[in-house]
Design an enzyme around this catalytic site. Structure first.
Site, mmCIF file in Angstrom:
data_model
loop_
_atom_site.group_PDB
_atom_site.id
_atom_site.type_symbol
_atom_site.label_atom_id
_atom_site.label_comp_id
_atom_site.label_asym_id
_atom_site.label_seq_id
_atom_site.Cartn_x
_atom_site.Cartn_y
_atom_site.Cartn_z
ATOM 1 N N HIS A 135 44.276 70.875 66.194
ATOM 2 C CA HIS A 135 44.723 72.071 66.518
ATOM 3 C C HIS A 135 44.803 73.741 66.976
ATOM 4 C CE1 HIS A 135 48.897 73.631 66.590
ATOM 5 N NE2 HIS A 135 48.372 74.627 65.718
ATOM 6 N N ASN A 181 39.239 67.184 75.555
ATOM 7 C CA ASN A 181 38.153 66.657 74.111
ATOM 8 C C ASN A 181 38.651 65.207 74.575
ATOM 9 O OD1 ASN A 181 38.947 68.742 71.907
ATOM 10 N ND2 ASN A 181 40.956 69.185 72.802
HETATM 11 C C1 GRF Z 1 43.761 71.252 72.666
HETATM 12 O O1 GRF Z 1 44.288 72.855 72.664
HETATM 13 C C2 GRF Z 1 44.573 70.915 71.840
HETATM 14 O O2 GRF Z 1 43.698 72.078 70.662
HETATM 15 C C3 GRF Z 1 45.873 70.405 71.844
HETATM 16 O O3 GRF Z 1 46.224 70.313 73.049
HETATM 17 C C4 GRF Z 1 44.837 70.352 73.497
HETATM 18 C C5 GRF Z 1 44.675 69.734 74.331
HETATM 19 O O4 GRF Z 1 43.547 69.460 75.515
HETATM 20 N N1 GRF Z 1 46.611 69.701 70.982
HETATM 21 P P1 GRF Z 1 42.883 69.064 76.254
HETATM 22 O O5 GRF Z 1 43.765 67.580 76.833
HETATM 23 O O6 GRF Z 1 42.020 67.642 75.677
HETATM 24 O O7 GRF Z 1 41.965 69.567 77.203
#
Ligand code: GRF
Length: 204
Positions: free
Chosen positions: A112, A17
């Site tokens: 989430h 993300n």
């Molecule tokens: C994602 O699935 C987000 O929804 C959750 O933790 C995960 C983080 O993934 N809160 P990344 O580290 O951004 O790949």
């Protein structure tokens, strides 16, 4: 040009993300700047992403602090010192304290991997597969003092297929996460998000 919205991004792991936020900023579809990335995990892959893109980062190890309050006080200090205007939780595997929430009231977002209020907490994708829902998805919300209970900004739904595993569903959801998190941040940057009690109104 208006000032860019100053972000602080908190991570613990892969940071996909974070990467999507960096990509949107670099291609000009998100008017923001990441002032600081903070990880509570020294081995988080997201830190390599920070290095690659020349973004300042700090590692705060959980074990180096007496308690959660001290850890969060240091987090707040670093975020304030960097002039952060919006805190982005991006896979940050810690529950943050009421003092932190107060210090950035209405200015902390989380993503989430489920359609809240269904399947809060850990393993939202596994919970969805095990429950047998036909749709799941992801939710960007403001953070309040509960776990995944804050006012909802954007959600995106995806189908859950008969042969889905936790991993295949997580991959489908993650694509949507990468789309809607930058979108929610841009809405904030544009001053278009109005929190009224439990609800977030998107102006215009
Ligand atoms: C994602 O699935 C987000 O929804 C959750 O933790 C995960 C983080 O993934 N809160 P990344 O580290 O951004 O790949």
């Amino acid at each position: 040009m208006a000032d860019l919205l100053k972000l602080g991004v908190l991570i613990s792991g892969n940071g996909s993300n974070l990467q999507s936020i960096i990509d949107h900023i670099e291609k000009g579809s998100l008017q923001a700047v990441i002032k600081i990335i903070i990880s509570n995990n020294p081995d988080a892959y997201g830190l390599s992403r920070a290095k690659k893109h020349g973004i300042p980062f700090v590692v705060l190890k959980n074990g180096n602090f007496k308690n959660k309050e001290d850890f969060d006080a240091e987090l707040v200090r670093i975020l304030k010192d960097n002039g952060v205007e919006l805190v982005i939780l991006a896979g940050f595997m810690r529950i943050i304290s009421p003092d932190f929430i107060k210090a950035f009231s209405g200015k902390i977002m989380n993503i989430h991997p489920a359609l809240l209020p269904s399947f809060p907490g850990l393993h939202g994708q596994r919970q969805a597969v095990e429950y047998g829902v036909k749709f799941s998805g992801c939710t960007v919300h403001f953070v309040n003092e509960g776990v995944d209970t804050g006012p909802i900004i954007i959600q995106s739904a995806v189908p859950v297929l008969d042969d889905d595993t936790e991993d295949t569903l997580a991959a489908r959801i993650l694509k949507e996460e990468h789309r809607i998190y930058p979108q929610a941040i841009q809405l904030f940057a544009d001053g278009k998000l109005e929190i009224k009690g439990r609800k977030v109104r998107i102006k215009n």
